[in-house]
Scaffold this motif. Sequence first.
Motif, PDB file in Angstrom:
ATOM      1  N   GLN A 102     -14.977  41.512  11.257  1.00 35.65           N
ATOM      2  CA  GLN A 102     -14.514  42.244  12.381  1.00 35.65           C
ATOM      3  C   GLN A 102     -15.577  41.655  13.521  1.00 35.65           C
ATOM      4  O   GLN A 102     -17.039  41.748  13.387  1.00 35.65           O
ATOM      5  CB  GLN A 102     -14.716  43.891  12.484  1.00 35.65           C
ATOM      6  CG  GLN A 102     -13.867  44.337  11.211  1.00 35.65           C
ATOM      7  CD  GLN A 102     -12.530  44.347  11.691  1.00 35.65           C
ATOM      8  OE1 GLN A 102     -12.088  44.388  13.017  1.00 35.65           O
ATOM      9  NE2 GLN A 102     -11.533  44.902  10.701  1.00 35.65           N
ATOM     10  N   ALA A 103     -15.049  41.036  14.579  1.00 37.64           N
ATOM     11  CA  ALA A 103     -15.798  40.601  15.560  1.00 37.64           C
ATOM     12  C   ALA A 103     -15.314  40.986  16.875  1.00 37.64           C
ATOM     13  O   ALA A 103     -14.214  41.678  17.098  1.00 37.64           O
ATOM     14  CB  ALA A 103     -15.635  38.889  15.641  1.00 37.64           C
ATOM     15  N   SER A 104     -16.073  40.769  18.052  1.00 35.96           N
ATOM     16  CA  SER A 104     -15.612  41.238  19.340  1.00 35.96           C
ATOM     17  C   SER A 104     -14.424  40.666  19.969  1.00 35.96           C
ATOM     18  O   SER A 104     -13.721  41.178  20.632  1.00 35.96           O
ATOM     19  CB  SER A 104     -16.841  40.952  20.317  1.00 35.96           C
ATOM     20  OG  SER A 104     -17.045  39.806  20.470  1.00 35.96           O
ATOM     21  N   VAL A 105     -14.045  39.631  19.355  1.00 42.80           N
ATOM     22  CA  VAL A 105     -12.832  38.876  19.833  1.00 42.80           C
ATOM     23  C   VAL A 105     -11.596  39.161  18.966  1.00 42.80           C
ATOM     24  O   VAL A 105     -10.546  39.034  19.112  1.00 42.80           O
ATOM     25  CB  VAL A 105     -12.974  37.284  19.515  1.00 42.80           C
ATOM     26  CG1 VAL A 105     -13.935  36.662  20.341  1.00 42.80           C
ATOM     27  CG2 VAL A 105     -13.386  36.915  18.218  1.00 42.80           C
ATOM     28  N   GLY A 106     -11.799  40.210  17.847  1.00 41.56           N
ATOM     29  CA  GLY A 106     -10.822  40.653  17.111  1.00 41.56           C
ATOM     30  C   GLY A 106     -11.339  40.503  15.672  1.00 41.56           C
ATOM     31  O   GLY A 106     -12.379  40.016  15.228  1.00 41.56           O
ATOM     32  N   GLU A 107     -10.148  40.590  14.957  1.00 37.92           N
ATOM     33  CA  GLU A 107     -10.320  40.511  13.439  1.00 37.92           C
ATOM     34  C   GLU A 107     -10.100  38.825  13.280  1.00 37.92           C
ATOM     35  O   GLU A 107      -9.257  38.157  13.722  1.00 37.92           O
ATOM     36  CB  GLU A 107      -8.953  41.177  12.639  1.00 37.92           C
ATOM     37  CG  GLU A 107      -9.298  42.768  12.600  1.00 37.92           C
ATOM     38  CD  GLU A 107      -8.493  43.321  11.574  1.00 37.92           C
ATOM     39  OE1 GLU A 107      -7.152  42.615  11.080  1.00 37.92           O
ATOM     40  OE2 GLU A 107      -8.638  44.440  11.338  1.00 37.92           O
ATOM     41  N   LEU A 108     -11.203  38.486  12.362  1.00 36.20           N
ATOM     42  CA  LEU A 108     -11.181  36.863  11.876  1.00 36.20           C
ATOM     43  C   LEU A 108     -11.008  36.876  10.573  1.00 36.20           C
ATOM     44  O   LEU A 108     -11.685  37.432   9.755  1.00 36.20           O
ATOM     45  CB  LEU A 108     -12.521  36.339  12.353  1.00 36.20           C
ATOM     46  CG  LEU A 108     -12.835  36.381  14.028  1.00 36.20           C
ATOM     47  CD1 LEU A 108     -14.238  35.729  14.122  1.00 36.20           C
ATOM     48  CD2 LEU A 108     -11.831  35.373  14.807  1.00 36.20           C
ATOM     49  N   ALA A 109      -9.960  36.092  10.157  1.00 37.62           N
ATOM     50  CA  ALA A 109      -9.813  35.666   8.764  1.00 37.62           C
ATOM     51  C   ALA A 109     -10.666  34.417   8.255  1.00 37.62           C
ATOM     52  O   ALA A 109     -10.369  33.329   9.100  1.00 37.62           O
ATOM     53  CB  ALA A 109      -8.260  35.228   8.548  1.00 37.62           C
ATOM     54  N   LEU A 110     -11.769  34.684   7.682  1.00 38.83           N
ATOM     55  CA  LEU A 110     -12.714  33.755   7.278  1.00 38.83           C
ATOM     56  C   LEU A 110     -12.698  33.202   5.637  1.00 38.83           C
ATOM     57  O   LEU A 110     -12.466  34.120   4.982  1.00 38.83           O
ATOM     58  CB  LEU A 110     -13.941  34.020   7.550  1.00 38.83           C
ATOM     59  CG  LEU A 110     -14.126  34.202   9.362  1.00 38.83           C
ATOM     60  CD1 LEU A 110     -15.752  34.733   9.372  1.00 38.83           C
ATOM     61  CD2 LEU A 110     -13.902  33.201  10.214  1.00 38.83           C
TER      62      LEU A 110
END
Length: 379
Positions: A7-15
């Motif tokens: 969960q980041a400020s740019v949205g959900e990141l698949a890492l």
Amino acid sequence: MTDAIFQASVGELALVRPGGSPGLRAWDAADELLLDAAATRLQPESRVLVVDDQFGALTLGLAGHDVCTLADSAVLPNSLAANVARNPGLSVNLSVMNWRSVPSGPFDLVVLRIPRQAAYLAWILRWINGVLADGGQILAGGMIKHLPDRSVEVFSEAVVTDEVLPARKKARVVVCHGGSALVREWPDQWKGYRLEGALSCRVEALPAVFARDRLDIGTRELLPLIPEAVARVPERGRILDLACGNGVLGLSALARRPELEVHFSDVSSQAIASVERNLSSLPGSPTVQLWHQDGVADEAPDYDLILLNPPFHEGGVVGDHIALRLFRDAARHLAPGGRVLMVGNRHLGYHRSLKKYFRNVSQKVASPRFVVFEASREP
């Protein structure tokens, strides 16, 4: 590799964390805390430098800003590319610079993962002072258990601490502005030792390099076996110093047979820069090639002899996953009749791991702590 959601400020990141142990995430609480701190300080026109991002979480978390990424580790470029591909639509600069090719300032905000080595932290902070804009800030963060000893002293000697943010999930972020200390004026930038014998010169290294100011005790076990191993390399043969560090193994091979072609490979750009410096002290013009690489590059040639003292930790993770990757790469790049000469901690049981990739594994030397093995693909 399994994607996890950050969960980041740019949205959900698949890492994803390529090449690591199963179940390990591509980010931690320090990344979360750094991105939260950056979000409150970023301006639309801010020029941002990310230093030593681990697997791309910080770079992707700052997508949409003018971000330059700089990392010592060769792991990051491939990890960042893999994670950008999993998050289409983000505006991310895939170019990753390293300490052999550094960006130019000024930067308004520097987001730094604090390294485990105090000397490397001191080096980075002094370098940042040279590229930080007037009024610029440094956000330095890490997991508390991995912060180096003397962290407070290291920061106070190089920069000015404005604020220590409240700890969260066992992570800490320090907010700083620049100081007057510069890396070019720092007497501890290079450290080394003199190795007597065939290689009668001083071997030096930058702060990110393991055992830069003393001969590693594992390498000490391996060095006496190099003369015989190098003597068996055929005419016009090729040697690889894999995970080379300051390059002492490959340099010792060159000192004995300067007509051979010797390659050096290491995941650390500071290690490769250190090898470049040490090569300049050898007489003549040896045939060498330097690889800033996590293991052996696919495009690398085959080798008649591979010298290896594998690391057994990656950041805060200890295990044999790095050695296994290096064993696999070494097996793929051995010339017919080629051999691997390696040293490892006795308790890691590398004789079992080596047999997954090599048909012939023999013990050459053993001490209470270390074992030296020779391995080949031929029986």
